[in-house]
Design an enzyme around this catalytic site. Structure first.
Site, PDB file in Angstrom:
ATOM      1  N   ILE A  31     -67.609  -8.820  -1.378  1.00 35.59           N
ATOM      2  CA  ILE A  31     -67.047  -9.056  -1.727  1.00 35.59           C
ATOM      3  C   ILE A  31     -66.878  -8.665  -3.623  1.00 35.59           C
ATOM      4  O   ILE A  31     -65.323  -9.649  -3.498  1.00 35.59           O
ATOM      5  CB  ILE A  31     -67.913 -10.830  -1.807  1.00 35.59           C
ATOM      6  CG1 ILE A  31     -67.145 -11.900  -2.561  1.00 35.59           C
ATOM      7  CG2 ILE A  31     -68.470 -10.340  -3.848  1.00 35.59           C
ATOM      8  CD1 ILE A  31     -67.905 -13.451  -2.093  1.00 35.59           C
ATOM      9  N   HIS A  99     -79.231  -4.265   3.046  1.00 35.41           N
ATOM     10  CA  HIS A  99     -77.578  -3.376   3.596  1.00 35.41           C
ATOM     11  C   HIS A  99     -77.530  -2.341   3.135  1.00 35.41           C
ATOM     12  O   HIS A  99     -78.505  -1.963   1.957  1.00 35.41           O
ATOM     13  CB  HIS A  99     -76.913  -5.034   2.850  1.00 35.41           C
ATOM     14  CG  HIS A  99     -77.349  -4.762   1.570  1.00 35.41           C
ATOM     15  ND1 HIS A  99     -78.055  -5.809   1.052  1.00 35.41           N
ATOM     16  CD2 HIS A  99     -76.538  -3.998   0.063  1.00 35.41           C
ATOM     17  CE1 HIS A  99     -77.978  -5.394   0.279  1.00 35.41           C
ATOM     18  NE2 HIS A  99     -77.206  -5.250  -0.939  1.00 35.41           N
TER      19      HIS A  99
HETATM   20  P1  DGP Z   1     -76.985  -5.200  -3.677  1.00 35.45           P
HETATM   21  O1  DGP Z   1     -76.795  -5.601  -5.119  1.00 35.45           O
HETATM   22  O2  DGP Z   1     -76.846  -3.930  -3.958  1.00 35.45           O
HETATM   23  O3  DGP Z   1     -77.869  -6.299  -3.111  1.00 35.45           O
HETATM   24  O4  DGP Z   1     -75.343  -5.464  -3.010  1.00 35.45           O
HETATM   25  C1  DGP Z   1     -75.199  -6.819  -2.690  1.00 35.45           C
HETATM   26  C2  DGP Z   1     -73.490  -7.004  -2.620  1.00 35.45           C
HETATM   27  O5  DGP Z   1     -73.112  -8.343  -1.478  1.00 35.45           O
HETATM   28  C3  DGP Z   1     -73.202  -7.184  -3.308  1.00 35.45           C
HETATM   29  O6  DGP Z   1     -72.173  -5.693  -4.016  1.00 35.45           O
HETATM   30  C4  DGP Z   1     -72.017  -8.552  -3.456  1.00 35.45           C
HETATM   31  C5  DGP Z   1     -72.016  -8.917  -1.888  1.00 35.45           C
HETATM   32  N1  DGP Z   1     -72.137 -10.350  -1.427  1.00 35.45           N
HETATM   33  C6  DGP Z   1     -72.941 -10.582  -2.594  1.00 35.45           C
HETATM   34  N2  DGP Z   1     -72.272 -11.912  -1.789  1.00 35.45           N
HETATM   35  C7  DGP Z   1     -71.159 -12.107  -1.277  1.00 35.45           C
HETATM   36  C8  DGP Z   1     -70.655 -13.211  -0.151  1.00 35.45           C
HETATM   37  O7  DGP Z   1     -70.964 -13.917   0.225  1.00 35.45           O
HETATM   38  N3  DGP Z   1     -69.905 -12.146   0.625  1.00 35.45           N
HETATM   39  C9  DGP Z   1     -69.765 -11.555   0.493  1.00 35.45           C
HETATM   40  N4  DGP Z   1     -68.688 -10.620   1.032  1.00 35.45           N
HETATM   41  N5  DGP Z   1     -70.245 -10.330   0.206  1.00 35.45           N
HETATM   42  C10 DGP Z   1     -70.916 -10.706  -0.752  1.00 35.45           C
END
Ligand code: DGP
Length: 113
Positions: A31, A99
């Protein structure tokens, strides 16, 4: 897992366009992209992070890396990309569901910040 945003996405309770899906994993756009290509490789099984993985998760961990390589190929960044796994708040983990970040499409710096 209740209150897990990635479980919501995996189960399609929150809509997100998957660029890849198989029985064990999905991949979708971050996102908040930090590179022209920024995809998340996410297991369908809820695991809080790498530290929460058990020996039984070893095949899944290997699978996720193979998926990352396939997704990188499909995204056209196979010649150069970075695979990142943040474990713990101090390392930048903000979502407690295992992830990998797949980053590509620009030059990367080393050491990472
Ligand atoms: P980390 O900070 O390593 O836990 O990465 C989490 C990532 O997830 C961060 O880069 C933003 C992404 N993210 C958080 N919420 C959402 C969402 O609702 N949709 C998407 N596509 N990504 C998300």
């Amino acid at each position: 897992m209740a209150d897990c945003i990635f479980c919501e996405i995996v189960s399609r309770r929150i809509s997100s366009q998957f660029v890849y899906e198989d029985e064990e994993s999905v991949a979708f756009q971050d996102i908040s992209p930090q590179a022209p290509t920024h995809l998340l490789i996410v297991p369908k099984k809820h695991i809080a992070g790498l530290s929460a993985c058990r020996d039984e998760d070893k095949p899944l961990l290997g699978h996720l890396q193979r998926v990352a390589a396939r997704v990188a190929e499909a995204a056209g960044v196979a010649s150069g990309y970075r695979l990142v796994l943040n474990n713990g708040r101090s390392a930048g983990q903000s979502v407690d569901h295992l992830h990998y970040h797949l980053l590509g499409g620009r030059s990367m710096q080393w050491p990472p910040g």
